[in-house]
Design an enzyme around this catalytic site. Structure first.
Site, PDB file in Angstrom:
ATOM      1  N   LYS A  33      -0.499   9.747   0.825  1.00  0.00           N
ATOM      2  CA  LYS A  33      -1.592  10.676   0.530  1.00  0.00           C
ATOM      3  C   LYS A  33      -2.217  11.247   1.806  1.00  0.00           C
ATOM      4  O   LYS A  33      -2.626  12.413   1.830  1.00  0.00           O
ATOM      5  CB  LYS A  33      -2.655  10.000  -0.328  1.00  0.00           C
ATOM      6  CG  LYS A  33      -3.502   8.958   0.383  1.00  0.00           C
ATOM      7  CD  LYS A  33      -4.587   8.427  -0.513  1.00  0.00           C
ATOM      8  CE  LYS A  33      -5.407   7.358   0.184  1.00  0.00           C
ATOM      9  NZ  LYS A  33      -6.140   7.840   1.366  1.00  0.00           N
ATOM     10  N   THR A  34      -2.308  10.445   2.867  1.00  0.00           N
ATOM     11  CA  THR A  34      -2.898  10.934   4.113  1.00  0.00           C
ATOM     12  C   THR A  34      -2.062  12.075   4.681  1.00  0.00           C
ATOM     13  O   THR A  34      -2.591  13.068   5.177  1.00  0.00           O
ATOM     14  CB  THR A  34      -3.006   9.791   5.146  1.00  0.00           C
ATOM     15  OG1 THR A  34      -3.744   8.712   4.564  1.00  0.00           O
ATOM     16  CG2 THR A  34      -3.714  10.256   6.403  1.00  0.00           C
ATOM     17  N   ASP A 225     -11.123  12.829   0.375  1.00  0.00           N
ATOM     18  CA  ASP A 225     -10.224  11.668   0.369  1.00  0.00           C
ATOM     19  C   ASP A 225     -10.880  10.524  -0.414  1.00  0.00           C
ATOM     20  O   ASP A 225     -12.109  10.429  -0.468  1.00  0.00           O
ATOM     21  CB  ASP A 225      -9.961  11.236   1.812  1.00  0.00           C
ATOM     22  CG  ASP A 225      -8.844  10.196   1.929  1.00  0.00           C
ATOM     23  OD1 ASP A 225      -8.066  10.042   0.962  1.00  0.00           O
ATOM     24  OD2 ASP A 225      -8.752   9.559   2.984  1.00  0.00           O
ATOM     25  N   GLU A 226     -10.066   9.669  -1.019  1.00  0.00           N
ATOM     26  CA  GLU A 226     -10.561   8.485  -1.739  1.00  0.00           C
ATOM     27  C   GLU A 226     -11.660   8.866  -2.737  1.00  0.00           C
ATOM     28  O   GLU A 226     -12.724   8.246  -2.794  1.00  0.00           O
ATOM     29  CB  GLU A 226     -11.098   7.424  -0.758  1.00  0.00           C
ATOM     30  CG  GLU A 226     -10.116   6.987   0.321  1.00  0.00           C
ATOM     31  CD  GLU A 226      -9.050   6.036  -0.179  1.00  0.00           C
ATOM     32  OE1 GLU A 226      -8.910   5.881  -1.401  1.00  0.00           O
ATOM     33  OE2 GLU A 226      -8.347   5.455   0.662  1.00  0.00           O
ATOM     34  N   GLN A 256      -7.119   2.151  -7.591  1.00  0.00           N
ATOM     35  CA  GLN A 256      -7.650   1.510  -6.382  1.00  0.00           C
ATOM     36  C   GLN A 256      -9.153   1.716  -6.250  1.00  0.00           C
ATOM     37  O   GLN A 256      -9.702   1.641  -5.154  1.00  0.00           O
ATOM     38  CB  GLN A 256      -6.922   2.040  -5.143  1.00  0.00           C
ATOM     39  CG  GLN A 256      -5.437   1.710  -5.123  1.00  0.00           C
ATOM     40  CD  GLN A 256      -4.775   2.104  -3.826  1.00  0.00           C
ATOM     41  OE1 GLN A 256      -5.096   1.582  -2.753  1.00  0.00           O
ATOM     42  NE2 GLN A 256      -3.823   3.022  -3.892  1.00  0.00           N
ATOM     43  N   ARG A 614      -0.475  -4.217  -0.909  1.00  0.00           N
ATOM     44  CA  ARG A 614      -0.544  -4.230   0.557  1.00  0.00           C
ATOM     45  C   ARG A 614       0.776  -4.744   1.140  1.00  0.00           C
ATOM     46  O   ARG A 614       1.051  -4.558   2.319  1.00  0.00           O
ATOM     47  CB  ARG A 614      -1.677  -5.147   1.066  1.00  0.00           C
ATOM     48  CG  ARG A 614      -3.104  -4.794   0.669  1.00  0.00           C
ATOM     49  CD  ARG A 614      -3.465  -3.374   0.905  1.00  0.00           C
ATOM     50  NE  ARG A 614      -3.245  -2.574  -0.291  1.00  0.00           N
ATOM     51  CZ  ARG A 614      -3.121  -1.267  -0.308  1.00  0.00           C
ATOM     52  NH1 ARG A 614      -3.177  -0.578   0.795  1.00  0.00           N
ATOM     53  NH2 ARG A 614      -2.928  -0.602  -1.440  1.00  0.00           N
TER      54      ARG A 614
END
Length: 778
Positions: A33-34, A225-226, A256, A614
Site C-alpha cells: 500500500k505504501t 494513509d491508514e 487492521q 507480521r
C-alpha cells in the site's frame, strides 16, 4: 515515470493511474500500500498537478518521511518539498499557525505535551481545593482528552445532562468546572494541547466558511494513509476539506483497525462509500510478505468477523511451513521454549537475531521471555518500553527489597522513602543526608536515632520517619522466616504500592499494576525453581543476587542485531521472518477487558490478524496450561483464536490440551495414604549392584530414556521411581534452567535422593531428584 509504473502489478497500477474522484484502496497485509500511495502522488505530479495542491496525511512521521523520500527519488527533491505531507497533527498545526488570529491565538502558540497538560490540571485541582485522590489529574486529563476527540466543547458539556450525571455518579461533579478552567488557562497562556490541534481545526473550518473554502481550493487532491485508524474529529476534517472536489483517496485495511481504545472508528472506512459520490473501490489482495500457509491461516481467522469489507488476500509465495503451536506448563517454560527455538533456528538456518520478533498482548508478559533470552545469552531489545527490570514500578519494589536486605543502601532508600507518598518531602531527605554525612552514618541509621540527634524536623514529619523505619524493620523480621515471594507480596501490599496503582485507574496505572504482579510471579517462579537445589532456600537475598547478575547482561551493546520484543499494537506496519506470538490464552488474548461486546471481540481478532501477518516465513503460537496470577498458579485455557485457524494450517509441537478427555479430581489423593506399588510388579525386581563410576552403557541409557524421558515433577507411577533409582554417575542430562551437564555424584535414598551435577555453564549444582526437571541425553 513509465519505468516506475511498470514495477507495479495490475491491482496496484489501477489506483495509481486513477486521477479524479473518490477512491478507496482496501490494502491487505503485505500488499504494497505504501508503494501505491507514493506512486499515486508521483503520478499526479507527473500529470501536472501542482504539489502545493496535494495533501497527504499519515499517522507517523516515519511514514511521511519514507514516502517523501521515495517521491523525491522519482520527481526530484525540490518539487517533493512543496507537498503538504505529514501527520494529522503536524499538518493541522501548520494551518492553525497561519489562521491563528481567527481563533484569538498568537501564531507562535505553544503546544503542550501530556506532562504539561497534567501539571496544569494538577495545579487547577489544587487551587480549587478538590480532593486529589478523587480528582486524579491523570484521570481528569484522559476525560478531557476524550471530550475533545469527540468534539465535546465546554459549552457542549454543560448542555449535555448525561455527561454531567455520569461525572456526578463517578463522584467528580466539578469535572465541567475543571474542563472550563483548563481551557481558559490554556487560552490565556497561548497554548494548545495535542487534542486541541484537531478540535481547533474543526472549529476553524466550521466557524469560518471563508477559511474552509480557501483550504478546499488549496487541497484539490487529498490522500489518507491508514484510514481505518481515524477518529471522529479527524474524519470530519478530512470530510470538510475534500467536500468541494471529492478527489480523495483513502488507503487502509479494515482487518487492521486496532486502535478503538484511542478513539479510532472503524465505521469511517466501512461507511466511506456512503460519504462520497461515485466511489471507486480497489483491492490490493496479493500479499508479497508471507508464505501461503500464513496468509490462508490469517484469512480463516478474520473471516469470523461480521463487520468487515469483502476481500480475499492471497499470495503467489510458496506455502512454506505450517504455523507451529506449542503448549507449555507455565509462562517460565514458555519463555524457555521461545529462547531455545530462536537459538536453534538461528543456528540451523544461519539467521540473524534481528530476524526474530516476540509479540505479546501486554508489556508485563516480557518478563519471562527476557529471563529466558538472557540465560541463553541471546541479545534482545524491548520496543515501546523499558526492559522489565528497568521500569519504574519494578525498580520501586526492588528498592524496598534491597533496603530490607541492606538498610545502608541509600539509593534504594531515597527512591522509596516517599513512594507511595507519605508526607516526607525533599527538604527532609536533604536534612537527613547532611546529618548522615556529618555523623558518618547511613541515612537509615540517622532515621533510627532521631531522638539522639538535633535535627530541625517538626513532630509530624518525625513520626512519619519513625513509622517508615518501623515498617522496614517489620519486613526484616518477616524475612527471617519467609521465602522471597511471601516477603515481596507483603511489601507490595503493606507499602501501598499496589493500592496506589489500583486507585490510579488509568491504562498506565493498570499496566503498572500488571507489571508488579508479573514481578511477583517471577519471584514465585524463582522460589519454586530453588526447591530443586539442595543447598538453596528461595530467600530474598538469593533472588536479588539472581536479578543483579541477570540484568548485568542486559546492557546496550550498540548492536542492532537483536531479537525484537514488543506489544502487537507496536508491531503494526513491521515484518519479520520469524514471529512468536506468546500468551495465546483466553482472558489474555483475547483480553478479559475486551470481550464485553462483539465489537470489542472483533477488534481483538483484528489484533491477532495483525500479529500473524507480521511473519514472513514462520509463525509460532504459544500458550501455557497455567500462569501465575498474584503468586498463585491459575489454570489457563487456549485462546479461541487458535481454534479459529483451520487445523490443516497448524503443526502442534505438543499435544493440544483438548486432545483426549481429562478428569480433574476434586480431592487430593494424599488423603488416601501411600500406595505399596510392590504389589503391582509384574517382573522380578533386579538385585542390587555396586555403584558405577563410569558412563552407563548405550543399552542402559536407552532403557533409562524409555523409562522416563523427562524427569519432571514426580508422578505416582512405577517407572518414575525406577528411573530415579537407576540414575547414576556419568549419565549426561539436560536441565530446563541450568542447561547440559553430567552427574558426578549421587547420595541419599527415596524422596531425599540428590544428585551432584556438573553443568557446562553454572558449575556444580546439587539437585533433589524428585523435583529436578531433567532430560537424559546420549
Amino acid at each position: 515515470m513509465e519505468n516506475y509504473i511498470a514495477e507495479l502489478n495490475d491491482a496496484q497500477r489501477a489506483p495509481v493511474l486513477h486521477k479524479d474522484g473518490a477512491l478507496m484502496v482496501i490494502a491487505g497485509a503485505g500488499s504494497g500500500k505504501t508503494r501505491v500511495l507514493t506512486y499515486r502522488i508521483a503520478y499526479l505530479m507527473y500529470q501536472g498537478i501542482d504539489p502545493f495542491n496535494i495533501l497527504a496525511l499519515t499517522f507517523t512521521n516515519k511514514a511521511a518521511r519514507e514516502m517523501k523520500s521515495r517521491i523525491a527519488s522519482i520527481v526530484g527533491g525540490s518539487e517533493a518539498k512543496n507537498l503538504w505531507m505529514g501527520t494529522f497533527h503536524s499538518v493541522f498545526a501548520k494551518i492553525l499557525r497561519i489562521e491563528s488570529d481567527k481563533l484569538g491565538y498568537p501564531s507562535n502558540f505553544t503546544i503542550y505535551d501530556t506532562q504539561d497538560s497534567q501539571r496544569l490540571i494538577s495545579s487547577i485541582i489544587k487551587e480549587m481545593g478538590l480532593d486529589k485522590d478523587v480528582y486524579k489529574y491523570k484521570q481528569v486529563q484522559n476525560r478531557i482528552s476524550s471530550f475533545k476527540n469527540s468534539l465535546i466543547t465546554v459549552k457542549a458539556y454543560f448542555n449535555n445532562p448525561d455527561l454531567m450525571e455520569a461525572d456526578a455518579m463517578a463522584k467528580r461533579p466539578r469535572m465541567g468546572e475543571i474542563y472550563n478552567e483548563y481551557c481558559e488557562r490554556c487560552f490565556k497562556a497561548g497554548a494548545m494541547d495535542f487534542d486541541d490541534l484537531l478540535l481547533k481545526t474543526n472549529e476553524l473550518l466550521t466557524r469560518f466558511p471563508e477559511v474552509l473554502a480557501k483550504y478546499q481550493d488549496r487541497f484539490r487532491y487529498i490522500l489518507v494513509d491508514e484510514y481505518q485508524d481515524t477518529n471522529h474529529s479527524q474524519y470530519l476534517i478530512v470530510k470538510a476539506l475534500s467536500d468541494r472536489y471529492q478527489n480523495i483517496c483513502v488507503v487502509g485495511d479494515d482487518a487492521q483497525s486496532i486502535y478503538a481504545f484511542r478513539g479510532a472508528n472503524i465505521n469511517n472506512i466501512l461507511n466511506f462509500q456512503k460519504d462520497y459520490d461515485n466511489v471507486t473501490m480497489y483491492r490490493l489482495e496479493q500479499n508479497y510478505r508471507s508464505t501461503g500457509n500464513i496468509v490462508k491461516a490469517a484469512n480463516s481467522v478474520i473471516e469470523k468477523n461480521k463487520s468487515r469489507l469483502d476481500k480475499v488476500v492471497w499470495t503467489a509465495n510458496d506455502d512454506g511451513n505450517l504455523i507451529k503451536v506449542h503448549r507449555s506448563e507455565t509462562d517460565a517454560e514458555e519463555g524457555r521454549f521461545v529462547a531455545s527455538s530462536i537459538f536453534e533456528n538461528s543456528m540451523q538456518h544461519q539467521m540473524n537475531h534481528g530476524d526474530f520478533a516476540v509479540l505479546y498482548r501486554t508489556n508485563s508478559q516480557s518478563r519471562a521471555i527476557e529471563d529466558a533470552l538472557r540465560r541463553k545469552d541471546i541479545p534482545y531489545r524491548i520496543y515501546g518500553g523499558l526492559s522489565f527490570y528497568q521500569r519504574k514500578e519494578i525498580k520501586d519494589v526492588l528498592s524496598y527489597l534491597r533496603l530490607i536486605i541492606n538498610p545502608k543502601d541509600e539509593e534504594a532508600l531515597k527512591r522509596v522513602i516517599n513512594f507511595p507518598a507519605r508526607g516526607i518531602g525533599q527538604t527532609t531527605v536533604e536534612k537527613l543526608t547532611v546529618a548522615a554525612n556529618h555523623y558518618r552514618r547511613s541515612i537509615f541509621e540517622v532515621m533510627s536515632n532521631l531522638d539522639k540527634i538535633d535535627l530541625k524536623i517538626h513532630g509530624g514529619t518525625r513520626r512519619k520517619l519513625e513509622d517508615f523505619v518501623t515498617m522496614i524493620r517489620s519486613f526484616q523480621v518477616t524475612n527471617q522466616n519467609a521465602d522471597a515471594f511471601q516477603l515481596a507480596e507483603q511489601v507490595a501490599k503493606q507499602t501501598g504500592i499496589l493500592q496506589e496503582f489500583k486507585k490510579d485507574g488509568t491504562p498506565e496505572g493498570i499496566a503498572r499494576m500488571e507489571n508488579v504482579e508479573e514481578l511477583l510471579n517471577g519471584i514465585q517462579d524463582f522460589v519454586e525453581g530453588q526447591k530443586e537445589l539442595a543447598d538453596a532456600e528461595g530467600s530474598l537475598s538469593e533472588f536479588l543476587e539472581d536479578v543483579a547478575l541477570a540484568t548485568d547482561l542486559d546492557q546496550d551493546t550498540g548492536d542492532d542485531d537483536r531479537v525484537a520484543l514488543m506489544t502487537i499494537h507496536l508491531a503494526k506496519g513491521l515484518e519479520f521472518p520469524y514471529v512468536y506470538i506468546v500468551g495465546m490464552e483466553e482472558d489474555l488474548f483475547p483480553s478479559a477487558m475486551s470481550m464485553n461486546t462483539r465489537s470489542e471481540l472483533e477488534e481483538e481478532r483484528r489484533l491477532f490478524y495483525v500479529a500473524l501477518t507480521r511473519a514472513e516465513k514462520q509463525a509460532y503460537l504459544t500458550y501455557t496450561q497455567s500462569r501465575y496470577r498474584w503468586g498463585k498458579l491459575i489454570d489457563a485455557e487456549p485462546s479461541r483464536f487458535i481454534e479459529e485457524i483451520e487445523d490443516h494450517f497448524l503443526e502442534h509441537l505438543t499435544p493440544p490440551v483438548s486432545s483426549g478427555y481429562r478428569y480433574k479430581p476434586m480431592m487430593d489423593d494424599d488423603i488416601f495414604g501411600p500406595v505399596d506399588k510392590s504389589k503391582f510388579r509384574t517382573t522380578k525386581p533386579k538385585q542390587g549392584t555396586p555403584p558405577s563410576h563410569h558412563s552407563p552403557s548405550p543399552e542402559k541409557l536407552k532403557k533409562l530414556r524409555k523409562l522416563r524421558p523427562d524427569l519432571g515433577v514426580p508422578k505416582s507411577n512405577m517407572t518414575d521411581n525406577q528411573a530415579l533409582n537407576e540414575l547414576e554417575v556419568g549419565v549426561k542430562v539436560e536441565h530446563t534452567r541450568f542447561g547440559k551437564g553430567e552427574i558426578v555424584a549421587i547420595e541419599g535414598f527415596g524422596n531425599d535422593k540428590k544428585a551432584e551435577i556438573k553443568f557446562d555453564t553454572g558449575g556444580i549444582k546439587k539437585l533433589l531428584l524428585r523435583f529436578a526437571k531433567l532430560t537424559i541425553l546420549e
